[in-house]
Design an enzyme around this catalytic site. Structure first.
Site, PDB file in Angstrom:
ATOM      1  N   GLY A 255       0.816  -1.211   0.000  1.00  0.00           N
ATOM      2  CA  GLY A 255       0.000   0.000   0.000  1.00  0.00           C
ATOM      3  C   GLY A 255       0.848   1.258   0.000  1.00  0.00           C
TER       4      GLY A 255
ATOM      5  CB  SER B  95       0.199   4.111  -5.547  1.00  0.00           C
ATOM      6  OG  SER B  95       1.391   3.586  -6.035  1.00  0.00           O
TER       7      SER B  95
ATOM      8  CD  GLU C 109       7.995  -2.504  -7.150  1.00  0.00           C
ATOM      9  OE1 GLU C 109       8.102  -1.643  -6.264  1.00  0.00           O
ATOM     10  OE2 GLU C 109       6.934  -2.730  -7.751  1.00  0.00           O
TER      11      GLU C 109
HETATM   12  C1  FAD Z   1      -0.595  -2.980 -12.792  1.00  0.00           C
HETATM   13  C2  FAD Z   1      -0.182  -2.063 -11.690  1.00  0.00           C
HETATM   14  C3  FAD Z   1       0.089  -2.577 -10.438  1.00  0.00           C
HETATM   15  C4  FAD Z   1       0.418  -1.724  -9.391  1.00  0.00           C
HETATM   16  N1  FAD Z   1       0.588  -2.260  -8.149  1.00  0.00           N
HETATM   17  C5  FAD Z   1       0.794  -1.430  -7.108  1.00  0.00           C
HETATM   18  C6  FAD Z   1       0.814  -1.950  -5.788  1.00  0.00           C
HETATM   19  O1  FAD Z   1       0.626  -3.155  -5.567  1.00  0.00           O
HETATM   20  N2  FAD Z   1       1.004  -1.085  -4.766  1.00  0.00           N
HETATM   21  C7  FAD Z   1       1.207   0.259  -4.963  1.00  0.00           C
HETATM   22  O2  FAD Z   1       1.404   0.970  -3.987  1.00  0.00           O
HETATM   23  N3  FAD Z   1       1.172   0.784  -6.203  1.00  0.00           N
HETATM   24  C8  FAD Z   1       0.962  -0.019  -7.280  1.00  0.00           C
HETATM   25  N4  FAD Z   1       0.889   0.493  -8.538  1.00  0.00           N
HETATM   26  C9  FAD Z   1       0.973   1.952  -8.706  1.00  0.00           C
HETATM   27  C10 FAD Z   1       2.218   2.441  -9.422  1.00  0.00           C
HETATM   28  O3  FAD Z   1       3.331   2.405  -8.570  1.00  0.00           O
HETATM   29  C11 FAD Z   1       1.889   3.868  -9.921  1.00  0.00           C
HETATM   30  O4  FAD Z   1       0.880   3.745 -10.916  1.00  0.00           O
HETATM   31  C12 FAD Z   1       3.094   4.547 -10.500  1.00  0.00           C
HETATM   32  O5  FAD Z   1       4.020   4.864  -9.495  1.00  0.00           O
HETATM   33  C13 FAD Z   1       2.702   5.849 -11.263  1.00  0.00           C
HETATM   34  O6  FAD Z   1       1.930   6.662 -10.461  1.00  0.00           O
HETATM   35  P1  FAD Z   1       0.523   7.245 -10.955  1.00  0.00           P
HETATM   36  O7  FAD Z   1      -0.285   6.123 -11.510  1.00  0.00           O
HETATM   37  O8  FAD Z   1      -0.051   8.041  -9.858  1.00  0.00           O
HETATM   38  O9  FAD Z   1       0.868   8.182 -12.193  1.00  0.00           O
HETATM   39  P2  FAD Z   1       1.452   9.703 -12.095  1.00  0.00           P
HETATM   40  O10 FAD Z   1       2.547   9.742 -11.086  1.00  0.00           O
HETATM   41  O11 FAD Z   1       0.309  10.633 -11.929  1.00  0.00           O
HETATM   42  O12 FAD Z   1       2.054   9.845 -13.537  1.00  0.00           O
HETATM   43  C14 FAD Z   1       1.264  10.195 -14.692  1.00  0.00           C
HETATM   44  C15 FAD Z   1       2.206  10.412 -15.871  1.00  0.00           C
HETATM   45  O13 FAD Z   1       3.101  11.515 -15.574  1.00  0.00           O
HETATM   46  C16 FAD Z   1       4.447  11.096 -15.727  1.00  0.00           C
HETATM   47  N5  FAD Z   1       5.286  11.731 -14.679  1.00  0.00           N
HETATM   48  C17 FAD Z   1       5.007  11.820 -13.354  1.00  0.00           C
HETATM   49  N6  FAD Z   1       6.027  12.414 -12.702  1.00  0.00           N
HETATM   50  C18 FAD Z   1       6.964  12.696 -13.628  1.00  0.00           C
HETATM   51  C19 FAD Z   1       8.252  13.289 -13.588  1.00  0.00           C
HETATM   52  N7  FAD Z   1       8.790  13.718 -12.418  1.00  0.00           N
HETATM   53  N8  FAD Z   1       8.952  13.415 -14.739  1.00  0.00           N
HETATM   54  C20 FAD Z   1       8.432  12.990 -15.909  1.00  0.00           C
HETATM   55  N9  FAD Z   1       7.197  12.412 -16.028  1.00  0.00           N
HETATM   56  C21 FAD Z   1       6.493  12.257 -14.906  1.00  0.00           C
HETATM   57  C22 FAD Z   1       4.430   9.583 -15.509  1.00  0.00           C
HETATM   58  O14 FAD Z   1       5.510   8.975 -16.159  1.00  0.00           O
HETATM   59  C23 FAD Z   1       3.099   9.204 -16.151  1.00  0.00           C
HETATM   60  O15 FAD Z   1       3.248   9.071 -17.539  1.00  0.00           O
HETATM   61  C24 FAD Z   1       0.560  -0.330  -9.615  1.00  0.00           C
HETATM   62  C25 FAD Z   1       0.324   0.194 -10.890  1.00  0.00           C
HETATM   63  C26 FAD Z   1      -0.056  -0.655 -11.914  1.00  0.00           C
HETATM   64  C27 FAD Z   1      -0.340  -0.037 -13.267  1.00  0.00           C
END
Ligand code: FAD
Length: 401
Positions: free
Chosen positions: A129, A131, A246
């Site tokens: 947990g 994100s 990871e």
């Molecule tokens: C299949 C799957 C399984 C997952 N499992 C888990 C889990 O078990 N536990 C958990 O905690 N999380 C999990 N996640 C979450 C995952 O870690 C996040 O989706 C990821 O860190 C991206 O965060 P976000 O989705 O909020 O996107 P955002 O951070 O909002 O990003 C949106 C877009 O902006 C870009 N961006 C953001 N910041 C920057 C930057 N500084 N520079 C350039 N570009 C940027 C990103 O590359 C992306 O294209 C999972 C995600 C998926 C898809």
């Protein structure tokens, strides 16, 4: 650089191969092959872990003092490779690779005694947990709070994209215990019993139609203070330690080799103008390019595993491997689906996946799970840190930009 296996390593490979031949149930590997590896799920994965535990092999990455195998990096690589070739289910990375090293590195002795043996025995399922709806890449802005009241933390907030939470007994959470200090300094690492009152798990159905992801709501959840790992306010450091593990594990070399072999199988089985697609020049060019890229990735991983000296920061190296590994996964899945054409669209019900006797005869076995894998591979460039974020890390840590 010399990657020839030593005599001992060759003997080890044979030992693993023999064990898998004698102990991996055919039904388990059949089911594992038909489901995308992110979809293996609790029952399949823990069933296999129990078998490995009976041999003392359930924690290849842990030190011996905690019940791990104490294997070298190369032995672990060989073991993983053989497991993929045999079609064994994936190991539970969330428990074995992510939370356990944090517990045995930073946890108290009591926490190690309480939490590590059930992981080893395949008795528990963990979820991660980290994100939140507004804290993914920018994890330090997380807002889930944990307030200490007497000997309990009271936790409030929500987590999202929590893989496997619907089946989880335990979750490890990053929570804010102090909002007066710099964002990173106010985060702590808390272990939460997922059956606690106030924990609600809401499913998110993925693009492949499967239920793997969830949103988790925490409403006044009472968590005993002895479930805090390490020091209060140090959760960010433990989280970084965990994310590095990871990313290194996310190079996906062995899954990619496995998928490449499947690609070869499809190309041999699928015909165009009376000839296998493998003989089609356009296809062979794409196949050869992917095969070379997979081999290059494997050699890069082996260079890391064999401890080759590099001037680059280890986190930047892990990011390079994650970047290439996840990109390759997507390319291989794309070519599989291209080759299968309409056959890739054949949907498989859970009953068909579970019961080999009900497997349909209208399509070849190798088509099973391909579309599901293709769709879920879209996520490989997001989880564990998105491609853009990895590139940012490489620019900063490797090139000082
Ligand atoms: C299949 C799957 C399984 C997952 N499992 C888990 C889990 O078990 N536990 C958990 O905690 N999380 C999990 N996640 C979450 C995952 O870690 C996040 O989706 C990821 O860190 C991206 O965060 P976000 O989705 O909020 O996107 P955002 O951070 O909002 O990003 C949106 C877009 O902006 C870009 N961006 C953001 N910041 C920057 C930057 N500084 N520079 C350039 N570009 C940027 C990103 O590359 C992306 O294209 C999972 C995600 C998926 C898809």
């Amino acid at each position: 650089m010399e990657f020839t296996l030593t005599k001992e390593e060759q003997a080890f490979r044979q030992e693993v191969r023999d064990f898998l031949r004698d102990n991996l149930p055919a039904a388990t590997s059949r089911r594992a092959k038909r489901l995308g590896y992110l979809m293996h799920g609790r029952e399949l994965v823990l069933g296999w872990l129990k078998i490995l535990h009976s041999k003392g092999w359930s924690a290849p990455n842990w030190p011996e003092q905690h019940g791990g195998t104490g294997w070298t990096e190369m032995q672990r690589f060989i073991f993983e490779e053989e497991c993929w070739i045999a079609g064994a289910p994936a190991l539970p990375m969330t428990a074995l690779t992510l939370v356990a090293p944090v517990i045995y590195t930073y946890g108290t002795e009591a926490q190690q005694v309480r939490f590590l043996p059930p992981i080893l025995k395949g008795d528990v399922w963990w979820c991660q947990g980290f994100s939140e709806p507004n804290a993914g890449s920018d994890l330090a802005s997380l807002r889930t709070t944990a307030k200490l009241e007497g000997d309990h933390y009271i936790v409030n907030g929500t987590k999202i994209w929590t893989g496997g939470a619907q089946d989880a007994d335990w979750g490890f959470f990053l929570v804010r215990t102090n909002s007066e200090v710099k964002a990173q300094k106010g985060i702590s690492f808390l272990l939460i019993d997922m059956k606690s009152p106030g924990v609600t798990v809401r499913p998110i159905i993925s693009i492949n139609g499967e239920h793997h992801l969830n949103q988790v709501f925490l409403d006044n959840v009472r968590v005993p203070a002895d479930q805090l790992v390490g020091e209060s306010g140090k959760g960010w450091d433990y989280g970084k330690f965990l994310l590095e593990n990871e990313r290194t594990a996310s190079a996906f070399v062995n899954p990619s080799k496995h998928e490449l072999a499947k690609l070869h199988e499809i190309a041999t089985g699928e015909m165009r103008d009376g000839k296998p697609l493998l003989q089609d020049p356009e296809f062979s060019r794409r196949f050869a390019r992917l095969a070379i890229e997979v081999q290059a990735l494997e050699y890069s991983v082996l260079r890391v595993l064999t401890g080759e000296k590099t001037t680059y920061h280890s986190i930047a190296v892990a990011s390079v491997l994650k970047l290439h590994g996840s990109d390759l996964q997507q390319k291989i899945a794309e070519l599989q689906v291209d080759l299968l054409g309409p056959k890739a669209l054949r949907a498989f019900t859970p009953e068909e996946n579970d019961d080999p006797d009900r497997f349909p005869v209208d399509v070849e076995d190798y088509a099973a799970g391909r579309m599901s894998d293709y769709l879920i591979a879209r996520a490989a460039t997001i989880y564990g840190g998105s491609q853009q974020v990895q590139r940012g890390i490489i620019a900063k840590l490797a090139f000082g930009l």
